[in-house]
Design a protein around this motif. Sequence first.
Motif, mmCIF file in Angstrom:
data_model
loop_
_atom_site.group_PDB
_atom_site.id
_atom_site.type_symbol
_atom_site.label_atom_id
_atom_site.label_comp_id
_atom_site.label_asym_id
_atom_site.label_seq_id
_atom_site.Cartn_x
_atom_site.Cartn_y
_atom_site.Cartn_z
ATOM 1 N N LEU A 139 0.831 -1.185 0.000
ATOM 2 C CA LEU A 139 0.000 0.000 0.000
ATOM 3 C C LEU A 139 0.875 1.249 0.000
ATOM 4 C CD1 LEU A 139 -2.717 -1.023 2.617
ATOM 5 C CD2 LEU A 139 -2.970 -0.920 0.130
ATOM 6 N N PRO A 140 0.444 2.298 -0.669
ATOM 7 C CA PRO A 140 1.241 3.540 -0.664
ATOM 8 C C PRO A 140 1.365 4.097 0.735
ATOM 9 C CG PRO A 140 -0.948 3.920 -1.601
ATOM 10 C CD PRO A 140 -0.805 2.444 -1.449
ATOM 11 N N ARG A 141 2.458 4.813 0.972
ATOM 12 C CA ARG A 141 2.728 5.375 2.290
ATOM 13 C C ARG A 141 1.618 6.344 2.702
ATOM 14 N NH1 ARG A 141 7.020 7.103 0.821
ATOM 15 N NH2 ARG A 141 6.455 9.253 0.353
ATOM 16 N N ARG A 142 1.168 7.139 1.764
ATOM 17 C CA ARG A 142 0.104 8.100 2.017
ATOM 18 C C ARG A 142 -0.676 8.320 0.734
ATOM 19 N NH1 ARG A 142 0.918 12.381 6.780
ATOM 20 N NH2 ARG A 142 1.974 10.993 8.196
ATOM 21 N N ALA A 170 3.864 23.483 7.244
ATOM 22 C CA ALA A 170 3.073 22.661 8.164
ATOM 23 C C ALA A 170 2.421 21.507 7.420
ATOM 24 C CB ALA A 170 2.021 23.522 8.861
ATOM 25 N N GLY A 171 1.928 21.779 6.217
ATOM 26 C CA GLY A 171 1.298 20.722 5.427
ATOM 27 C C GLY A 171 2.286 19.651 5.004
ATOM 28 N N LEU A 172 3.509 20.051 4.661
ATOM 29 C CA LEU A 172 4.528 19.058 4.299
ATOM 30 C C LEU A 172 4.801 18.122 5.472
ATOM 31 C CD1 LEU A 172 7.101 21.208 2.273
ATOM 32 C CD2 LEU A 172 5.397 19.615 1.381
ATOM 33 N N ARG A 173 4.881 18.684 6.673
ATOM 34 C CA ARG A 173 5.137 17.845 7.852
ATOM 35 C C ARG A 173 3.954 16.948 8.167
ATOM 36 N NH1 ARG A 173 7.019 22.890 9.797
ATOM 37 N NH2 ARG A 173 5.100 23.113 11.008
ATOM 38 N N GLN A 174 2.778 17.512 8.211
ATOM 39 C CA GLN A 174 1.609 16.786 8.702
ATOM 40 C C GLN A 174 0.992 15.859 7.656
ATOM 41 O OE1 GLN A 174 -1.083 19.813 10.189
ATOM 42 N NE2 GLN A 174 0.555 20.829 11.340
ATOM 43 N N ASP A 175 0.908 16.311 6.422
ATOM 44 C CA ASP A 175 0.183 15.553 5.400
ATOM 45 C C ASP A 175 1.094 14.745 4.489
ATOM 46 O OD1 ASP A 175 -2.648 16.579 5.847
ATOM 47 O OD2 ASP A 175 -1.573 18.454 5.585
ATOM 48 N N PHE A 176 2.343 15.161 4.348
ATOM 49 C CA PHE A 176 3.261 14.448 3.457
ATOM 50 C C PHE A 176 4.353 13.681 4.203
ATOM 51 C CE2 PHE A 176 1.343 17.387 0.535
ATOM 52 C CZ PHE A 176 1.417 16.770 -0.709
ATOM 53 N N ASP A 177 4.430 13.866 5.515
ATOM 54 C CA ASP A 177 5.479 13.229 6.307
ATOM 55 C C ASP A 177 6.863 13.628 5.797
ATOM 56 O OD1 ASP A 177 6.380 11.648 8.413
ATOM 57 O OD2 ASP A 177 6.521 9.845 7.191
ATOM 58 N N ILE A 178 6.993 14.875 5.375
ATOM 59 C CA ILE A 178 8.270 15.439 4.935
ATOM 60 C C ILE A 178 8.722 16.417 6.011
ATOM 61 C CG2 ILE A 178 9.406 16.896 3.223
ATOM 62 C CD1 ILE A 178 7.505 15.760 1.134
ATOM 63 N N HIS A 179 9.876 16.162 6.595
ATOM 64 C CA HIS A 179 10.286 16.924 7.775
ATOM 65 C C HIS A 179 11.488 17.831 7.544
ATOM 66 C CE1 HIS A 179 7.437 14.798 10.358
ATOM 67 N NE2 HIS A 179 7.744 13.729 9.649
ATOM 68 N N ASP A 292 17.302 6.743 1.161
ATOM 69 C CA ASP A 292 17.311 6.547 -0.292
ATOM 70 C C ASP A 292 15.885 6.362 -0.803
ATOM 71 O OD1 ASP A 292 20.060 6.700 -0.682
ATOM 72 O OD2 ASP A 292 20.377 4.570 -0.324
ATOM 73 N N LEU A 293 15.653 6.779 -2.038
ATOM 74 C CA LEU A 293 14.386 6.517 -2.736
ATOM 75 C C LEU A 293 13.165 7.045 -1.978
ATOM 76 C CD1 LEU A 293 15.155 2.834 -3.831
ATOM 77 C CD2 LEU A 293 15.235 4.875 -5.280
ATOM 78 N N ARG A 294 13.347 8.158 -1.251
ATOM 79 C CA ARG A 294 12.231 8.671 -0.455
ATOM 80 C C ARG A 294 11.167 9.329 -1.325
ATOM 81 N NH1 ARG A 294 8.365 10.573 0.914
ATOM 82 N NH2 ARG A 294 7.736 11.517 2.914
ATOM 83 N N PHE A 295 11.567 9.982 -2.428
ATOM 84 C CA PHE A 295 10.610 10.725 -3.248
ATOM 85 C C PHE A 295 10.472 10.074 -4.617
ATOM 86 C CE2 PHE A 295 12.956 13.896 -0.620
ATOM 87 C CZ PHE A 295 11.944 14.102 0.318
ATOM 88 N N GLY A 296 9.227 9.826 -5.002
ATOM 89 C CA GLY A 296 8.951 9.239 -6.304
ATOM 90 C C GLY A 296 8.245 10.221 -7.216
#
Length: 449
Positions: A139-142, A170-179, A292-296
């Motif tokens: 399943l996709p991460r998000r 804030a949206g990147l952290r909360q909704d995309f899990d990008i910190h 590695d390979l965090r962003f597709g």
Amino acid sequence: MTPGLDAIRDCLDGSLPGVMATCAPDGTPNVAYLSQVEYIDPRHLALSFQFFNKTRQNILANPQARLLLMHPQSSAMYRLTLRYLRTESDGPLFERMRAKLAGIASHTGMSGVFQLKGSDVYRVEAIEAVPGLPTPAPLPRRNLLEATRAVALRLADAVDLDAALEALLAGLRQDFDIHHAMVLLLDGSGQKLFTVASCGYGESGVGSEIAMGDGVIGVAARERTPIRIAHMTGEYAYGRAVREAAAAGGLADRLETAIPLPGLPESRSQLAVPIVGAGRLAGVLYVESPRDLRFGYDDEDALVTLGAQLGLAICALRADATGEPSLTEPVAPPPEGTPVLIRHHPATGSVFIGDDYLIKGVAGAILWTLLRDHAEHGRTVFANRELRLDPRIRLPELSDNLEARLILLTRRLAEREACIRIEKAGRGRLRLCVLRPLELAEMPNERAG
């Protein structure tokens, strides 16, 4: 049902090499592994041209090929029929592929071997699913479409640029899990980008600069194209601004002080997308990860969408943030305490609090203008509109970025816990707060040493 190229983009991410079959004019076949396959649109892709080998000779003589791809998670395989169209050796596609190839080369220890000569563009004439029993893909991460929607709604509610930047991070952290992320905007010269907001770093780096064309961020800005790297690469890495004093206590080093660009010490995945509004480059949104390979491709699509919305918001907010003329306010009693020396270097716009560098350029000119008017006339409230027209600040005509410079200045003052603060005083207005007596001094233009 046969999938389209856009449905199998994960097969093009470089985790597993593609296999390409070509044929010489005399019918002799040739099979070779590919370093890189790049998605362009649902009917076109690009293959890396690195060597003038048998594959290259065959394609130039007979522009038809077959390409075998495998999904990195399900192991599903697809056979593509391709037709060669052209080779691009510069521009956005080439730069995007060159950056990715640098990451692949660094990851595999082949930096001295993997050198991109061109991007070979092909039309996809057919896609055939190879019979087999692929495993179910995880399943996709998000749900990135839902995440994009959530952040887009936050951006739509932003009433000023500061709120838009906070909503995005804030949206990147909360909704995309990008910190780990930063937003850089283009300065008036069009030659540099400056950091106006960031998250996830020990130091914010607000005010740090990078030149157009330097690293992932600079290339994404120059070419106005997303740059995504899946592995650590030395060629596109960033070194923090480190320098030694030219002379102990000398002036030259203080005039040249640079704010370090924030960044992970070992960034293994990087994605930079241009922020464009009304056809003009406004800046770059940059995210990174120690994995590695965090962003597709889906992350890239989502952030490109948000970058475009932020670009339009910047245009709209800039046009709307004129503000009303400053109101006359009662002059506050002078602050108490030991005076603080504030020095200004006219040639660079650099401002120092005592011996400590604070800011330079347009932001420095804005602060010095505010301080002079406060010292000479007791003013504390200013309108964006009057600052935009003030000849002492010398804003560029085509892209003044006043609001972004005010955000930069406000955050730098807050980070330094300075005796000066800038606060909002209503729509398109600001208030200058001075907590200690100030002694203003102009510095000579000649540099010491």
